[in-house]
Design an enzyme around this catalytic site. Structure first.
Site, PDB file in Angstrom:
ATOM      1  N   GLY A 121       0.878  -1.175   0.000  1.00 39.59           N
ATOM      2  CA  GLY A 121       0.000   0.000   0.000  1.00 39.59           C
ATOM      3  C   GLY A 121       0.907   1.214   0.000  1.00 39.59           C
ATOM      4  N   GLY A 157       0.005   4.356  -0.580  1.00 40.33           N
ATOM      5  CA  GLY A 157      -0.835   5.552  -0.535  1.00 40.33           C
ATOM      6  C   GLY A 157      -0.265   6.555   0.457  1.00 40.33           C
ATOM      7  N   ASN A 158      -1.154   7.390   1.004  1.00 47.53           N
ATOM      8  CA  ASN A 158      -0.702   8.449   1.910  1.00 47.53           C
ATOM      9  C   ASN A 158       0.013   7.914   3.150  1.00 47.53           C
ATOM     10  OD1 ASN A 158      -1.649  10.629   0.404  1.00 47.53           O
ATOM     11  ND2 ASN A 158      -3.710  10.426   1.257  1.00 47.53           N
ATOM     12  N   GLY A 161       1.266   4.750   3.803  1.00 48.01           N
ATOM     13  CA  GLY A 161       2.460   3.946   3.497  1.00 48.01           C
ATOM     14  C   GLY A 161       3.647   4.822   3.125  1.00 48.01           C
ATOM     15  N   ARG A 197     -10.891   6.285   4.649  1.00 48.22           N
ATOM     16  CA  ARG A 197     -12.109   7.107   4.673  1.00 48.22           C
ATOM     17  C   ARG A 197     -11.828   8.447   4.018  1.00 48.22           C
ATOM     18  NH1 ARG A 197     -13.843   7.407  10.695  1.00 48.22           N
ATOM     19  NH2 ARG A 197     -11.591   7.427  10.926  1.00 48.22           N
ATOM     20  N   ARG A 242     -14.983   3.452  10.132  1.00 45.28           N
ATOM     21  CA  ARG A 242     -13.873   2.504  10.001  1.00 45.28           C
ATOM     22  C   ARG A 242     -14.434   1.095   9.829  1.00 45.28           C
ATOM     23  NH1 ARG A 242     -11.146   5.043  14.722  1.00 45.28           N
ATOM     24  NH2 ARG A 242      -9.513   6.400  13.946  1.00 45.28           N
ATOM     25  N   ASN A 287      -7.503  -0.164   8.279  1.00 38.62           N
ATOM     26  CA  ASN A 287      -8.648  -0.204   9.195  1.00 38.62           C
ATOM     27  C   ASN A 287      -9.828  -1.000   8.653  1.00 38.62           C
ATOM     28  OD1 ASN A 287      -8.050   1.265  11.616  1.00 38.62           O
ATOM     29  ND2 ASN A 287      -7.723   3.036  10.294  1.00 38.62           N
ATOM     30  N   HIS A 306      -8.975   0.330  18.046  1.00 43.34           N
ATOM     31  CA  HIS A 306      -8.625   1.611  17.422  1.00 43.34           C
ATOM     32  C   HIS A 306      -9.879   2.148  16.733  1.00 43.34           C
ATOM     33  CE1 HIS A 306      -6.375   4.699  15.433  1.00 43.34           C
ATOM     34  NE2 HIS A 306      -6.503   4.166  14.229  1.00 43.34           N
TER      35      HIS A 306
HETATM   36  N1  APR Z   1      -2.863  -4.496  -3.111  1.00 44.54           N
HETATM   37  C1  APR Z   1      -1.983  -3.496  -2.947  1.00 44.54           C
HETATM   38  N2  APR Z   1      -2.355  -2.218  -2.761  1.00 44.54           N
HETATM   39  C2  APR Z   1      -3.661  -1.939  -2.758  1.00 44.54           C
HETATM   40  C3  APR Z   1      -4.644  -2.930  -2.934  1.00 44.54           C
HETATM   41  C4  APR Z   1      -4.189  -4.268  -3.124  1.00 44.54           C
HETATM   42  N3  APR Z   1      -5.049  -5.279  -3.295  1.00 44.54           N
HETATM   43  N4  APR Z   1      -5.852  -2.332  -2.887  1.00 44.54           N
HETATM   44  C5  APR Z   1      -5.648  -1.023  -2.675  1.00 44.54           C
HETATM   45  N5  APR Z   1      -4.328  -0.775  -2.603  1.00 44.54           N
HETATM   46  C6  APR Z   1      -3.632   0.496  -2.413  1.00 44.54           C
HETATM   47  C7  APR Z   1      -4.295   1.644  -3.180  1.00 44.54           C
HETATM   48  O1  APR Z   1      -3.933   1.613  -4.561  1.00 44.54           O
HETATM   49  C8  APR Z   1      -3.715   2.858  -2.454  1.00 44.54           C
HETATM   50  O2  APR Z   1      -2.535   3.355  -3.057  1.00 44.54           O
HETATM   51  O3  APR Z   1      -3.699   0.919  -1.053  1.00 44.54           O
HETATM   52  C9  APR Z   1      -3.374   2.308  -1.051  1.00 44.54           C
HETATM   53  C10 APR Z   1      -4.144   2.992   0.044  1.00 44.54           C
HETATM   54  O4  APR Z   1      -3.725   4.311   0.065  1.00 44.54           O
HETATM   55  P1  APR Z   1      -4.695   5.557   0.359  1.00 44.54           P
HETATM   56  O5  APR Z   1      -5.962   5.399  -0.420  1.00 44.54           O
HETATM   57  O6  APR Z   1      -3.898   6.799   0.204  1.00 44.54           O
HETATM   58  O7  APR Z   1      -5.091   5.341   1.879  1.00 44.54           O
HETATM   59  P2  APR Z   1      -4.204   5.771   3.157  1.00 44.54           P
HETATM   60  O8  APR Z   1      -4.602   7.132   3.583  1.00 44.54           O
HETATM   61  O9  APR Z   1      -2.798   5.462   2.897  1.00 44.54           O
HETATM   62  O10 APR Z   1      -4.779   4.749   4.247  1.00 44.54           O
HETATM   63  C11 APR Z   1      -4.506   3.371   4.171  1.00 44.54           C
HETATM   64  O11 APR Z   1      -4.310   3.031   6.528  1.00 44.54           O
HETATM   65  O12 APR Z   1      -4.638   4.350   8.414  1.00 44.54           O
HETATM   66  C12 APR Z   1      -5.202   3.414   7.548  1.00 44.54           C
HETATM   67  O13 APR Z   1      -7.572   3.980   7.629  1.00 44.54           O
HETATM   68  C13 APR Z   1      -6.426   3.949   6.816  1.00 44.54           C
HETATM   69  O14 APR Z   1      -7.201   1.799   6.080  1.00 44.54           O
HETATM   70  C14 APR Z   1      -6.517   2.987   5.683  1.00 44.54           C
HETATM   71  C15 APR Z   1      -5.056   2.650   5.390  1.00 44.54           C
END
Ligand code: APR
Length: 297
Positions: A8, A10-11, A13, A81, A89, A121, A176
């Site tokens: 992951g 995203g933000n 990670g 979210r 959550r 989450n 959490h």
């Molecule tokens: N395999 C790999 N990556 C995936 C998959 C998958 N099957 N499905 C989704 N993703 C990736 C998305 O492409 C995205 O880049 O997971 C990433 C999630 O990043 P964001 O949407 O930016 O979410 P983020 O704010 O990072 O939060 C991620 O952490 O704190 C918790 O509640 C939050 O559950 C959330 C998680």
């Protein structure tokens, strides 16, 4: 060389990865279903690394075989979210359960001995799913959330008493989510018990504020990432440097506090072998048992 994989990118990670690179804790693999984004972020972070004169290897990919032999795997894949989204959550549970199952199968296939830090989450549920699939030592499957909640406690109490946050020592345990339990019976400010500094009525209000702080942030900007990002990097550092610090984190309980087969935030000792439950005495124990009971539903 130490290897830390982030599933992951995203933000959350990448914020955690940024802190890891800043502290040069190890080589970094950023894995995301969106391979272009993972690659783009790895290039940006490589340039960031040059700005801090680091030398860790940074890879962006969607190929799970590259997580092989990771020391630590941080799982943030899933859906977060969004601002103004009514979903809780827990409401995300179904969407994220399917994603987490795939992630866990791949960890099992390519790097089954890693320590896993679950962040997606609802984290307690997701951590249990990963544990059930990996069937490994429970010490290695750790949910991140309660330490962030504890930093939120520090913020709220230090603002209330107009004191630096470093003066506040306290922990939040439990799930959490909005049912988290600030351990006020153990919280001190400059060595003084918080129960002697703030009235019981005011503490009840502050408890609500701590519990709802995540929701407030989400309503303003979508799911937060700076504080959780650094929380993850602190836990990685604690593991790699075998600090054996006592912090709260979600771990599968096997009878501690009379709770079994649930992952929930409790005090643990964190080091190179993972998390060991430290059973403590506190007056919020009944609340923990009751809330853990509700988590079975
Ligand atoms: N395999 C790999 N990556 C995936 C998959 C998958 N099957 N499905 C989704 N993703 C990736 C998305 O492409 C995205 O880049 O997971 C990433 C999630 O990043 P964001 O949407 O930016 O979410 P983020 O704010 O990072 O939060 C991620 O952490 O704190 C918790 O509640 C939050 O559950 C959330 C998680």
């Amino acid at each position: 060389m130490t290897k830390i994989s982030f599933i992951g990118a995203g933000n959350v990670g990448t914020t955690a990865a940024l802190r890891v690179i800043e502290k040069q804790l190890g080589d970094v693999v950023l894995l995301d279903i969106d391979s272009e984004m993972a690659l783009g972020k790895s290039l940006d972070l490589s340039d960031y690394q040059s700005s801090v004169n680091g030398k860790c290897k940074i890879i962006g990919t969607s190929d799970y075989s590259l997580i092989k032999d990771s020391d630590i795997i941080v799982v943030t894949a899933g859906r977060a979210r969004k601002k103004e989204e009514k979903i809780t959550r827990e409401g995300l549970a179904q969407i994220n359960t399917d994603i987490i199952k795939t992630v866990a199968e791949n960890i099992k296939k390519y790097s089954p001995d890693s320590i896993v830090l679950t962040v997606t989450n609802p984290v307690d549920k997701m951590n249990k799913i990963i544990f059930d699939i990996l069937q490994t030592d429970r010490k290695k499957i750790i949910g991140v959330g309660s330490l962030l909640d504890s930093f939120r406690l520090k913020t709220v109490i230090s603002e209330e008493l107009k004191t630096p946050s470093s003066a506040v020592l306290g922990m939040v345990i439990g799930p959490h989510n909005d049912d988290m339990i600030p351990l006020f019976s153990k919280t001190t400010v400059n060595g003084k018990k918080i129960t002697e500094l703030i009235t019981a009525d005011r503490l009840t209000e502050l408890k609500k504020e701590i519990q709802l702080r995540g929701k407030k942030i989400t309503s303003l900007m979508g799911s937060g990432y700076y504080a959780i990002g650094n929380t993850i990097s602190l836990m990685i550092e604690t593991i790699l440097q075998d600090k054996k610090e006592i912090i709260p984190a979600s771990i599968i309980l096997e009878g501690e506090y009379g709770i079994t087969d649930i992952s929930v935030g409790v005090p643990i000792k964190l080091g190179r072998n993972g998390a060991e439950v430290v059973e403590m005495d506190f007056s919020e124990k009944e609340e923990l048992v009751e809330i853990a009971g509700n988590m079975l539903n």
